[in-house]
Design an enzyme around this catalytic site. Structure first.
Site, short mmCIF file in Angstrom:
data_model
loop_
_atom_site.label_atom_id
_atom_site.label_comp_id
_atom_site.label_asym_id
_atom_site.label_seq_id
_atom_site.Cartn_x
_atom_site.Cartn_y
_atom_site.Cartn_z
N LYS A 1 0.95 -1.33 0.02
CA LYS A 1 0.00 -0.12 -0.08
C LYS A 1 0.89 1.27 -0.05
CE LYS A 1 -0.41 -0.36 4.95
NZ LYS A 1 -0.96 -0.84 6.02
N TYR B 1 18.39 29.76 6.32
CA TYR B 1 17.17 30.62 6.94
C TYR B 1 17.29 30.60 8.29
CZ TYR B 1 13.87 30.57 3.07
OH TYR B 1 13.28 30.79 1.68
N MET C 1 12.75 24.54 1.78
CA MET C 1 11.73 23.67 1.07
C MET C 1 12.46 22.84 0.03
SD MET C 1 8.30 25.15 -1.04
CE MET C 1 7.72 25.95 0.11
N ARG D 1 -9.97 -0.69 14.95
CA ARG D 1 -9.68 -0.12 13.49
C ARG D 1 -10.57 -0.62 12.53
NH1 ARG D 1 -3.80 0.43 10.60
NH2 ARG D 1 -4.47 -1.36 10.10
C1 LIG Z 1 -0.22 -1.89 6.76
C2 LIG Z 1 -0.63 -3.36 7.03
C3 LIG Z 1 0.15 -4.43 7.21
C4 LIG Z 1 1.59 -4.15 7.10
O1 LIG Z 1 2.18 -3.73 8.57
P1 LIG Z 1 3.49 -3.39 8.90
O2 LIG Z 1 3.67 -3.07 10.07
O3 LIG Z 1 4.06 -2.46 7.81
O4 LIG Z 1 4.47 -4.62 8.40
C5 LIG Z 1 -0.29 -5.86 7.34
N1 LIG Z 1 -1.72 -5.66 7.55
C6 LIG Z 1 -2.45 -4.81 7.66
C7 LIG Z 1 -4.04 -4.99 7.52
C8 LIG Z 1 -2.14 -3.54 7.35
O5 LIG Z 1 -2.73 -2.64 7.21
#
Ligand SMILES: *Cc1c(COP(=O)(O)O)cnc(C)c1O
Length: 345
Positions: free
Chosen positions: A37, A246, A294, A130
């Protein structure tokens, strides 16, 4: 031809694969997948998937259908799951996609069933609060008849091995496994893998550790995958007592040769990373001086002959940058944006 970028991320494909193999080994008999992701945590999801699939990884995870589409066709044998499941707005994409949704709520389950469904994954919440069905919902019969490929849950505190919620989530998930049929069961992220094979079930889902992040403080770490290379735009000589940048926060203790790099906070290299940081040119350390701007940063290149147009390297020591900045390693990685050219070696 694309414009040539004055800064790049150097990405080490062998280190990525070595990290995956290390995590796969720690997963015992379970298959080891990969969370890709957020564009592969900023490294480039397509390139990550290609390299890991080549190494034997079969299960990949993205957050959204847009991320699934951006991956394009998957390598042969690879499977993809979309962690945020199906909103009403996602159904057309989801039905047309080879990726499986991870159903997270009763309404997502109903939506998937109403559309004729097909293979899917299901997330159950075992204590993180969550995403996911509650344990009661999962056991209510709501999932009856659903073709569940992978039933999963997510650990809230795996990076703190002694935290009691880990064992509670493990016990809840093991009990759920006995009650809800699925082809596979999956609980552990990177840090969860380090908790031991009790947490591995059939499939693990590492992200951070693949990309060189240290999932648990003090653990034997994965290898770094990403480093920054930035080009020197200008070199100037600064007299003793003159300031740089800066706020005039740094003053040259003696005459200094200052190299100005094409790198700044708008690239994701934050002001808070500067303290104690340095670039390297031909094995020599060039300390960062003054504030990060920046799009620019200055290094003290006295004693180095690095000049305009040369490239210097800045390591991405994720635990160190996180400690220095108060950010998580995840924030450091995913903050490195599209101004970098991503170059795999
Ligand atoms: C992002 C995520 C992972 C991976 O987690 P890491 O801590 O980056 O290894 C695994 N399972 C779910 C559901 C996630 O959202």
């Amino acid at each position: 031809m694309a414009n040539s970028a004055p800064l790049r991320l150097l990405l080490d494909g062998s280190a990525l694969v070595a990290n995956w193999r290390w995590l796969a080994g720690l997963s015992g008999g379970a298959a080891c997948g990969a969370a890709v992701k957020a564009n592969g945590y900023g490294l480039g999801a397509r390139a990550v998937v290609a390299r890991l699939a080549q190494a034997g990884c079969r299960d990949f995870f993205v957050a959204t259908w847009a991320e699934a589409a951006a991956l394009g066709p998957l390598p042969a044998g690879a499977r993809l799951a979309v962690l945020h499941g199906v909103r009403a707005e996602d159904m057309a994409d989801a039905m047309a996609s080879a990726a499986r949704p991870v159903l997270n709520s009763a309404s997502q389950v109903a939506r998937w069933n109403a559309a004729g469904g097909g293979a899917c994954d299901v997330m159950v919440d075992t204590g993180m609060n969550r995403l996911g069905l509650s344990l009661a919902e999962a056991r209510s019969g709501l999932l009856d008849g659903l073709a569940i490929d992978t039933l999963m849950s997510h650990l809230a505190c795996a990076d703190e091995p002694g935290y009691p919620l880990n064992a509670r989530q493990l016990a809840a998930f093991a009990a759920l496994r006995a009650a809800v049929p699925a082809r596979r069961y999956s609980l552990a992220n990177s840090a969860g893998i380090l908790l031991g094979t009790d947490y591995a079930f059939d499939l693990t889902r590492p992200g951070l550790a693949l990309y060189g992040g240290l999932p648990v403080a003090g653990a034997t770490g994965p290898s770094p995958v990403a480093a920054i290379e930035a080009q020197i735009l200008q070199v100037r000589t600064v007299a003793a007592g003159e300031s740089v940048g800066y706020g005039a926060t740094w003053r040259a203790p003696g005459e200094a040769r200052i190299a100005v790099l094409n790198l700044g906070y708008a690239d994701g290299y934050l002001r808070r990373f500067a303290e104690g940081a340095f670039a390297t040119a031909e094995g020599r350390a060039l300390p960062l001086v003054g504030r990060v701007s920046m799009d620019l940063i200055a290094v003290d290149a006295s004693g180095s002959d690095a000049g305009e147009g040369d490239w210097v390297r800045l390591g991405l020591d994720l635990p160190a940058l996180a400690a220095r900045s108060g950010l998580s390693q995840y924030e450091v990685l995913t903050g490195l944006n599209d101004r970098f050219e991503r170059r795999w070696c």
